[in-house]
Scaffold this active site. Sequence first.
Site, short mmCIF file in Angstrom:
data_model
loop_
_atom_site.label_atom_id
_atom_site.label_comp_id
_atom_site.label_asym_id
_atom_site.label_seq_id
_atom_site.Cartn_x
_atom_site.Cartn_y
_atom_site.Cartn_z
N CYS A 188 -5.83 10.02 -4.30
CA CYS A 188 -6.80 10.16 -3.20
C CYS A 188 -7.57 11.49 -3.19
O CYS A 188 -8.80 11.49 -3.17
CB CYS A 188 -6.09 9.99 -1.85
SG CYS A 188 -5.43 8.34 -1.62
N1 NAD Z 1 -1.99 5.22 -2.28
C1 NAD Z 1 -2.28 6.12 -1.34
O1 NAD Z 1 -1.63 7.16 -1.22
C2 NAD Z 1 -3.40 5.87 -0.39
C3 NAD Z 1 -3.50 6.69 0.74
C4 NAD Z 1 -4.56 6.50 1.62
C5 NAD Z 1 -5.49 5.51 1.34
N2 NAD Z 1 -5.37 4.73 0.22
C6 NAD Z 1 -6.37 3.68 -0.01
O2 NAD Z 1 -5.76 2.41 0.17
C7 NAD Z 1 -6.37 1.46 -0.71
C8 NAD Z 1 -5.30 0.77 -1.52
O3 NAD Z 1 -4.59 1.76 -2.25
P1 NAD Z 1 -3.19 1.44 -2.94
O4 NAD Z 1 -2.73 2.75 -3.49
O5 NAD Z 1 -2.31 0.68 -2.03
O6 NAD Z 1 -3.70 0.49 -4.13
P2 NAD Z 1 -2.80 -0.38 -5.12
O7 NAD Z 1 -3.60 -0.55 -6.35
O8 NAD Z 1 -1.42 0.19 -5.22
O9 NAD Z 1 -2.67 -1.81 -4.39
C9 NAD Z 1 -3.75 -2.65 -4.12
C10 NAD Z 1 -3.29 -4.08 -4.18
O10 NAD Z 1 -4.40 -4.94 -3.83
C11 NAD Z 1 -4.33 -6.11 -4.63
N3 NAD Z 1 -5.64 -6.77 -4.62
C12 NAD Z 1 -6.76 -6.46 -5.32
N4 NAD Z 1 -7.76 -7.31 -5.00
C13 NAD Z 1 -7.27 -8.18 -4.10
C14 NAD Z 1 -7.82 -9.27 -3.39
N5 NAD Z 1 -9.11 -9.64 -3.51
N6 NAD Z 1 -7.02 -9.95 -2.53
C15 NAD Z 1 -5.72 -9.59 -2.37
N7 NAD Z 1 -5.15 -8.56 -3.01
C16 NAD Z 1 -5.91 -7.84 -3.85
C17 NAD Z 1 -3.89 -5.61 -5.98
O11 NAD Z 1 -3.35 -6.65 -6.76
C18 NAD Z 1 -2.85 -4.55 -5.57
O12 NAD Z 1 -1.55 -5.09 -5.49
C19 NAD Z 1 -7.40 2.25 -1.53
O13 NAD Z 1 -8.66 2.16 -0.91
C20 NAD Z 1 -6.90 3.66 -1.42
O14 NAD Z 1 -7.92 4.59 -1.57
C21 NAD Z 1 -4.33 4.87 -0.65
#
Ligand code: NAD
Length: 448
Positions: free
Chosen positions: A268
Amino acid sequence: MNVSVIGLGKLGAPLAAVLAAKGHHVTGVDVNRDFVRLLADGRAPVDEPGLQALIDAHRARISATTDFDAAIAASEASFVIVPTPSDTQGGFSNKYLLSAMNSIGQALRKKTGYHVVTITSTVMPGSTGGEIRRALEAASGREVGKTLGLCYNPEFVALGTVIRDMTYPDMILIGESDPRAGDVLEEIYRKVCANNPPFQRMNWVNAELTKISVNTFVTTRISYANMLSDMCERLAGADVDVVTHALGTDSRIGRKYLKGALGYGGPCFPRDNVAFAHLARSLGARADLAEATDRLNRHQIDRLAAAVLGLLNGGSRVGVLGLSYKPDTAVIEESQGVALAARLSEERREVYVHDPMALPGAMARLQDKVVPMSAAEECLAMVDVAVIATPWAQYASLPAAVFARNGTRLRVLDCWRILSRDIAAVADIHYIGSGRDDAPAKRVRAVS
Ligand SMILES: NC(=O)c1ccc[n+]([C@@H]2O[C@H](COP(=O)([O-])OP(=O)(O)OC[C@H]3O[C@@H](n4cnc5c(N)ncnc54)[C@H](O)[C@@H]3O)[C@@H](O)[C@H]2O)c1
């Protein structure tokens, strides 16, 4: 309440478990069949401390499916937490969100009654009210504000402490299409949060800007502390910890994220900072502060590599202890430890690496450029210089004896100053805490 969580990754899976733990009935959805199968079987799809225990305890309220129709029909509100990767211009791509909006919208056509869709993924300001709203309305045939609510509700969490951060948040940020939609979200969170946090309710664009501003403000502090650290290494008698400790007692400043150490990494901070600068430029506003923060952060790896090469002083074997971008996670995205190992290997040094959780992921990236070590002690035994790159608790508790050796002096660069003071007393090691004037490659000059 019945809720669905779309996207069961690093953030979505913990959110599903936390919502279930507080009494909500949760249906998880993902396009990744393995993640769905795992959660449906009561197993955590991702590594996060406390997640498996929470799923075990509240399994009765968690189900998982790849079927959007079933999940939307079974819920009154949906949280969408899919990736929003950086795009080529420096902003974030909404392509996964738009695909999810299409699937949710199609499912909503088969359902009657009010539904709130909440975007939790980080997005660029203007996204929720722009292409996301358009995609959802087109796919669902509904109008936002009538039988459809649309909110932007990002989480402020750090990997490794996601469950605690979701349970005890500093605030709940809600960008809402209308009060009815925001009320639904507030009702869900009133049950989830154990600390009665303030609710910040506003329009979409203010919430979107707040989210990336929070991360950018924090990265500015980190780069500021690293700038101080660099100065302290060059200033006779200076110690960055003494300075930042005193700085942090000023109530206008505060202590958090004011530790001179390594650059910030992870999925992030680096990209949010770049996106913030991109947004400022695209609006015609000055982006200097965010750009300088990013430049300083990129410089940290040069500074670190130069320090290590200076310490090697003819030796060739380096140990990098810590490959995850922070403790208690296996995530290596933008990790300083991985970047250091890669750089030292390019400099033709023999690099030995260790990490309590991130070794498999790091080895997939670094491949045969480095030698993996399964124990920190073994890594230390192999090298001339050891660098503590991630402040894992298990490194802090390493006994002085594992640093001792006969004949040669092990040099230890403790980037986070976590090792016990006894280590410095071991006769044949040379202990260097970065950010002090005993740091390597110092160019100490007396202030005249
Ligand atoms: N990881 C962090 O620390 C964090 C913190 C704050 C914000 N975020 C934000 O949260 C969001 C997700 O991050 P994350 O780290 O959980 O990502 P991630 O890649 O770990 O998980 C995302 C999941 O979404 C699924 N996915 C993709 N397209 C899809 C669809 N059309 N329908 C259903 N599922 C779908 C993927 O298969 C995956 O399992 C991002 O925008 C990120 O910037 C992440």
